[in-house]
Design a protein around this motif. Structure first.
Motif, PDB file in Angstrom:
ATOM      1  N   MET A 146     -98.899 -55.259-150.501  1.00 46.96           N
ATOM      2  CA  MET A 146     -98.591 -53.832-150.418  1.00 46.96           C
ATOM      3  C   MET A 146     -98.400 -53.263-151.832  1.00 46.96           C
ATOM      4  N   GLU A 147     -99.056 -52.137-152.092  1.00 47.96           N
ATOM      5  CA  GLU A 147     -98.916 -51.485-153.383  1.00 47.96           C
ATOM      6  C   GLU A 147     -97.768 -50.476-153.331  1.00 47.96           C
ATOM      7  N   THR A 148     -96.819 -50.623-154.228  1.00 48.56           N
ATOM      8  CA  THR A 148     -95.655 -49.742-154.265  1.00 48.56           C
ATOM      9  C   THR A 148     -95.989 -48.445-155.008  1.00 48.56           C
ATOM     10  N   ILE A 149     -95.561 -47.328-154.453  1.00 49.38           N
ATOM     11  CA  ILE A 149     -95.740 -46.028-155.095  1.00 49.38           C
ATOM     12  C   ILE A 149     -94.503 -45.726-155.944  1.00 49.38           C
ATOM     13  N   TYR A 150     -94.721 -45.466-157.228  1.00 47.89           N
ATOM     14  CA  TYR A 150     -93.646 -45.024-158.108  1.00 47.89           C
ATOM     15  C   TYR A 150     -93.855 -43.540-158.389  1.00 47.89           C
ATOM     16  N   ILE A 151     -92.908 -42.723-158.013  1.00 47.30           N
ATOM     17  CA  ILE A 151     -93.106 -41.284-158.186  1.00 47.30           C
ATOM     18  C   ILE A 151     -92.956 -40.893-159.659  1.00 47.30           C
ATOM     19  N   ASN A 152     -93.583 -39.780-160.022  1.00 41.24           N
ATOM     20  CA  ASN A 152     -93.466 -39.227-161.367  1.00 41.24           C
ATOM     21  C   ASN A 152     -92.648 -37.934-161.267  1.00 41.24           C
ATOM     22  N   GLY A 153     -91.362 -38.029-161.550  1.00 48.17           N
ATOM     23  CA  GLY A 153     -90.473 -36.894-161.399  1.00 48.17           C
ATOM     24  C   GLY A 153     -90.827 -35.726-162.300  1.00 48.17           C
ATOM     25  N   ASN A 154     -91.270 -36.021-163.513  1.00 44.75           N
ATOM     26  CA  ASN A 154     -91.629 -34.941-164.437  1.00 44.75           C
ATOM     27  C   ASN A 154     -92.847 -34.171-163.944  1.00 44.75           C
ATOM     28  N   ILE A 169     -88.284 -47.269-148.177  1.00 51.28           N
ATOM     29  CA  ILE A 169     -88.287 -46.201-149.176  1.00 51.28           C
ATOM     30  C   ILE A 169     -86.974 -46.309-149.941  1.00 51.28           C
ATOM     31  N   VAL A 170     -87.039 -46.409-151.274  1.00 51.61           N
ATOM     32  CA  VAL A 170     -85.826 -46.585-152.072  1.00 51.61           C
ATOM     33  C   VAL A 170     -85.722 -45.466-153.110  1.00 51.61           C
ATOM     34  N   ILE A 171     -84.705 -44.619-152.940  1.00 54.49           N
ATOM     35  CA  ILE A 171     -84.516 -43.460-153.806  1.00 54.49           C
ATOM     36  C   ILE A 171     -83.283 -43.684-154.680  1.00 54.49           C
ATOM     37  N   GLY A 172     -83.465 -43.623-155.979  1.00 50.04           N
ATOM     38  CA  GLY A 172     -82.356 -43.803-156.920  1.00 50.04           C
ATOM     39  C   GLY A 172     -81.919 -42.484-157.526  1.00 50.04           C
ATOM     40  N   VAL A 173     -80.659 -42.129-157.313  1.00 47.95           N
ATOM     41  CA  VAL A 173     -80.102 -40.888-157.863  1.00 47.95           C
ATOM     42  C   VAL A 173     -79.055 -41.192-158.936  1.00 47.95           C
ATOM     43  N   GLY A 174     -78.304 -42.256-158.763  1.00 46.40           N
ATOM     44  CA  GLY A 174     -77.249 -42.606-159.709  1.00 46.40           C
ATOM     45  C   GLY A 174     -77.792 -42.986-161.073  1.00 46.40           C
ATOM     46  N   VAL A 175     -77.077 -42.573-162.119  1.00 46.72           N
ATOM     47  CA  VAL A 175     -77.477 -42.852-163.502  1.00 46.72           C
ATOM     48  C   VAL A 175     -76.269 -43.368-164.276  1.00 46.72           C
ATOM     49  N   ILE A 210     -92.614 -54.811-152.752  1.00 46.32           N
ATOM     50  CA  ILE A 210     -91.603 -54.951-151.697  1.00 46.32           C
ATOM     51  C   ILE A 210     -91.343 -53.610-151.030  1.00 46.32           C
ATOM     52  N   ALA A 211     -91.016 -52.601-151.840  1.00 47.85           N
ATOM     53  CA  ALA A 211     -90.770 -51.260-151.313  1.00 47.85           C
ATOM     54  C   ALA A 211     -92.084 -50.493-151.175  1.00 47.85           C
ATOM     55  N   LYS A 212     -92.105 -49.547-150.252  1.00 42.96           N
ATOM     56  CA  LYS A 212     -93.281 -48.692-150.086  1.00 42.96           C
ATOM     57  C   LYS A 212     -93.309 -47.607-151.151  1.00 42.96           C
ATOM     58  N   LEU A 213     -92.126 -47.051-151.448  1.00 47.38           N
ATOM     59  CA  LEU A 213     -91.996 -45.993-152.446  1.00 47.38           C
ATOM     60  C   LEU A 213     -90.675 -46.154-153.171  1.00 47.38           C
TER      61      LEU A 213
END
Length: 283
Positions: A1-9, A221-227, A247-250
């Protein structure tokens, strides 16, 4: 499975471009009043970034900034912003000084100018999504859900953190989309034991290496908000996003993940408030 990494910018720039066109097409004159108290350097950088974005899209800024301030003084400033018809949106920048009761300010802010959705009126209306002002951080996560067609109906969702900025409004949104939602926080026990049952995980703690890729469900789906910042001064998320490949889909990276979309989402609310002023009040 290919994981999608979003581009926030990239997502941010698309939203900002649309907002710039909306302001121009509708001849809007949005003006954002910002209340900023204290001398925290990180907060100052964040404020300056917002000011630069505002200039880019055509939003005027009125900034009230004091290193020290009394409750009475800041309340007077807020009430003045409420009454100023040229100010279409108001932002109370968190965190505030320790002597300031933020909830008193939230109670005073005009709900029609409350672009962060913190007033009791907007919080109440958020229960069934009758307000236009979802807090920007939660709204940024919803943007990701929508852009990548994340289906929430019937899914198991875990939200780590229960703040007014993210956990509370996002949990309401997910429930409204017919997901089964669990919220955990600093006092929750043994929550990592069943991490692999969740279809969607949203983490907003600000603690490095909070959980690992081996703990989650394949295809989640794994969303990271904490910094947070590492010992050598680098920016880190709640998890090492590179480890989730395959491992993750996105996955949202940190940095260049939810952060830029949050800024764009804030200005979406600013433009909504400015448009509403021209034909009717939101509330």
């Amino acid at each position: 499975m290919e994981t999608i990494y979003i581009n926030g910018n990239k997502i941010k720039e698309t939203i900002i471009s649309d907002l710039k066109n909306t302001i121009k097409t509708n001849s809007l004159k949005p003006k954002l009043g910002i209340i900023h108290l204290g001398d925290d350097k990180a907060t100052e950088i964040y404020i300056n970034h917002k000011i630069n974005v505002a200039k880019t899209i055509g939003v005027e800024i009125e900034l009230f900034h004091k290193k020290t301030c009394s409750q009475e003084e800041v309340e007077k400033v807020l009430l003045k912003m409420n009454q100023d018809e040229t100010i279409t949106g108001i932002l109370i920048q968190l965190p505030l000084l320790s002597n300031i009761d933020k909830y008193k300010l939230f109670n005073l802010i005009d709900p029609n100018k409350d672009v962060d959705g913190f007033s009791p009126t907007n919080k109440g209306l958020m229960d069934n999504f009758q307000t236009s002002f979802m807090p920007a951080t939660a709204k940024a996560v919803v943007h990701v859900f929508n852009l990548y067609d994340v289906e929430l109906k019937g899914k198991e969702v875990l939200i780590i953190g229960y703040s007014d900025l993210l956990g509370m409004p996002l949990s309401k949104y997910c429930l409204y989309q017919h997901a089964t939602v669990k919220i955990v926080h600093e006092f929750s026990k043994n929550w990592k034991q069943d991490l692999n049952k969740y279809d969607v995980i949203v983490s907003a703690v600000g603690k490095e290496n909070l959980f690992e890729a081996t703990m989650i469900k394949k295809g989640a789906i794994v969303i990271g908000v904490g910094v947070s910042k590492t010992d050598d001064g680098k920016v880190a998320g709640d998890f090492v996003y590179q480890d989730f490949n395959g491992i993750a889909k996105l996955v949202t990276p940190t940095p260049n993940g939810i952060g830029p979309i949050t800024v764009a989402s804030l200005f979406e609310n600013v433009v909504i408030a400015a448009k509403a002023k021209d034909y009717k009040k939101i509330i």
